[in-house]
Scaffold this motif. Structure first.
Motif, mmCIF file in Angstrom:
data_model
loop_
_atom_site.group_PDB
_atom_site.id
_atom_site.type_symbol
_atom_site.label_atom_id
_atom_site.label_comp_id
_atom_site.label_asym_id
_atom_site.label_seq_id
_atom_site.Cartn_x
_atom_site.Cartn_y
_atom_site.Cartn_z
ATOM 1 N N ARG A 40 3.785 1.557 -1.487
ATOM 2 C CA ARG A 40 4.265 1.739 -2.864
ATOM 3 C C ARG A 40 3.175 2.360 -3.732
ATOM 4 O O ARG A 40 3.446 3.269 -4.538
ATOM 5 C CB ARG A 40 4.715 0.391 -3.438
ATOM 6 C CG ARG A 40 5.293 0.498 -4.834
ATOM 7 C CD ARG A 40 5.738 -0.839 -5.364
ATOM 8 N NE ARG A 40 4.628 -1.778 -5.552
ATOM 9 C CZ ARG A 40 4.630 -2.761 -6.454
ATOM 10 N NH1 ARG A 40 5.674 -2.936 -7.237
ATOM 11 N NH2 ARG A 40 3.611 -3.579 -6.547
ATOM 12 N N THR A 41 1.930 1.900 -3.570
ATOM 13 C CA THR A 41 0.826 2.460 -4.350
ATOM 14 C C THR A 41 0.581 3.926 -3.989
ATOM 15 O O THR A 41 0.359 4.778 -4.865
ATOM 16 C CB THR A 41 -0.444 1.640 -4.114
ATOM 17 O OG1 THR A 41 -0.184 0.268 -4.427
ATOM 18 C CG2 THR A 41 -1.583 2.152 -4.978
ATOM 19 N N THR A 42 0.642 4.225 -2.686
ATOM 20 C CA THR A 42 0.466 5.614 -2.253
ATOM 21 C C THR A 42 1.577 6.500 -2.804
ATOM 22 O O THR A 42 1.331 7.640 -3.234
ATOM 23 C CB THR A 42 0.447 5.689 -0.720
ATOM 24 O OG1 THR A 42 -0.572 4.815 -0.211
ATOM 25 C CG2 THR A 42 0.186 7.108 -0.240
ATOM 26 N N TRP A 62 0.831 -1.204 0.000
ATOM 27 C CA TRP A 62 0.000 0.000 0.000
ATOM 28 C C TRP A 62 0.869 1.258 0.000
ATOM 29 O O TRP A 62 0.461 2.284 -0.563
ATOM 30 C CB TRP A 62 -0.932 -0.001 1.206
ATOM 31 C CG TRP A 62 -0.217 0.011 2.540
ATOM 32 C CD1 TRP A 62 0.102 -1.055 3.313
ATOM 33 C CD2 TRP A 62 0.281 1.167 3.224
ATOM 34 N NE1 TRP A 62 0.758 -0.653 4.441
ATOM 35 C CE2 TRP A 62 0.879 0.706 4.427
ATOM 36 C CE3 TRP A 62 0.282 2.532 2.958
ATOM 37 C CZ2 TRP A 62 1.476 1.567 5.335
ATOM 38 C CZ3 TRP A 62 0.872 3.391 3.869
ATOM 39 C CH2 TRP A 62 1.455 2.909 5.045
ATOM 40 N N LEU A 81 3.161 6.040 -5.573
ATOM 41 C CA LEU A 81 2.907 6.238 -7.002
ATOM 42 C C LEU A 81 1.897 7.373 -7.221
ATOM 43 O O LEU A 81 2.094 8.235 -8.095
ATOM 44 C CB LEU A 81 2.397 4.936 -7.615
ATOM 45 C CG LEU A 81 1.948 4.997 -9.072
ATOM 46 C CD1 LEU A 81 3.110 5.382 -9.979
ATOM 47 C CD2 LEU A 81 1.340 3.668 -9.505
ATOM 48 N N LYS A 92 9.595 -5.427 -7.706
ATOM 49 C CA LYS A 92 8.180 -5.805 -7.769
ATOM 50 C C LYS A 92 7.970 -7.225 -7.249
ATOM 51 O O LYS A 92 6.917 -7.523 -6.665
ATOM 52 C CB LYS A 92 7.662 -5.663 -9.196
ATOM 53 C CG LYS A 92 8.337 -6.557 -10.226
ATOM 54 C CD LYS A 92 7.723 -6.320 -11.604
ATOM 55 C CE LYS A 92 8.346 -7.228 -12.654
ATOM 56 N NZ LYS A 92 7.761 -6.993 -14.001
#
Length: 250
Positions: free
Chosen positions: A194-196, A192, A198, A235
């Protein structure tokens, strides 16, 4: 050599004395000598031999991890005839997989962007509390902004300038804390985070509409760090999960 009036001196006995080099203990042949026929070692030697380092230790079954005499055989059969590698097995709860080098690098880049954000907050504090710095900032904004009565009235209002500086300082401090917090969570493998990162990197591109060297470097550090996180082997690191405890225990 002595004279007739002197008492002859005794010559020291030849051969090794008790306790001399080469004698193990009384009754034991010295080094280099053969034991006589029928010789038996003293009983004290046997007792000392029996009282070795293993005397008084608990049995093997008392130690943690002991699986009995069939443990190695059963582990070998379960692994296709091969012993399991050292350190194999699921990660226990509370322990986490080590981040690969690209993830650590991306985390440092994001922290560097956060350090620049914290530096901008410090500069805003100087402008807020130093009148000379505030005057310099107002002059720079006056020359940069288009000639408009609305901008001129805003820059002439000192209370409005103070409010804007306070809000900008607070937002800069919050952004700096967010940079460091996300960098730590990213290094620990939280997907989460990493997504935030991005999403925030995409939003930060809007700051390049009025670019300066400070903004370009800060945004570039964050964007490069996020790009690294979506490439191999980073990843794959975020794809691994610890059973029952989420990604890497987080």
């Amino acid at each position: 050599m002595t004279t007739p009036d002197e008492t002859p001196q005794e010559r020291p006995a030849s051969g090794p004395r008790p306790g001399h080099y080469g004698e193990v203990s009384p009754g034991v042949p010295r080094y280099g000598q053969y034991a006589p026929e029928g010789w038996q070692p003293p009983s004290s030697t046997e007792a000392n031999h029996d009282a070795g380092p293993s005397r008084g230790l608990p049995p093997a079954s008392a130690y943690p991890g002991y699986g009995g005499p069939d443990y190695r055989g059963s582990a070998s059969q379960a692994n296709g005839g091969k012993l399991p590698p050292r350190g194999a097995g699921p990660v226990p709860p509370g322990q986490h997989l080590a981040a690969p080098r690209p993830v650590a690098l991306a985390s440092r880049l994001i922290m560097a962007a956060g350090a620049l954000q914290a530096l901008s907050a410090v500069l805003l504090l100087f402008v807020l509390f130093l009148p000379a710095a505030r005057s310099t900032l107002i002059d720079a904004l006056t020359s940069a902004l288009p000639s408009d009565p609305a901008y001129s009235s805003l820059l002439a209002d000192q209370s409005a300038i103070t409010g804007l500086l306070v809000a900008a300082t607070v937002l800069s401090l919050i952004a700096a804390v967010a940079y460091f917090w996300l960098a730590v969570k990213i290094r620990r493998g939280a997907g989460w985070a990493r997504t935030t990162g991005l999403v925030l990197a995409i939003v930060s591109l809007a700051a390049l509409t009025q670019p300066n060297i400070f903004t370009i470097v800060q945004v570039g550090l964050g964007v490069v760090g996020i790009i690294i996180l979506f490439r191999s082997p980073a990843k794959e690191y975020f794809a691994k999960r610890v059973p029952g405890n989420g990604p890497h225990g987080y």
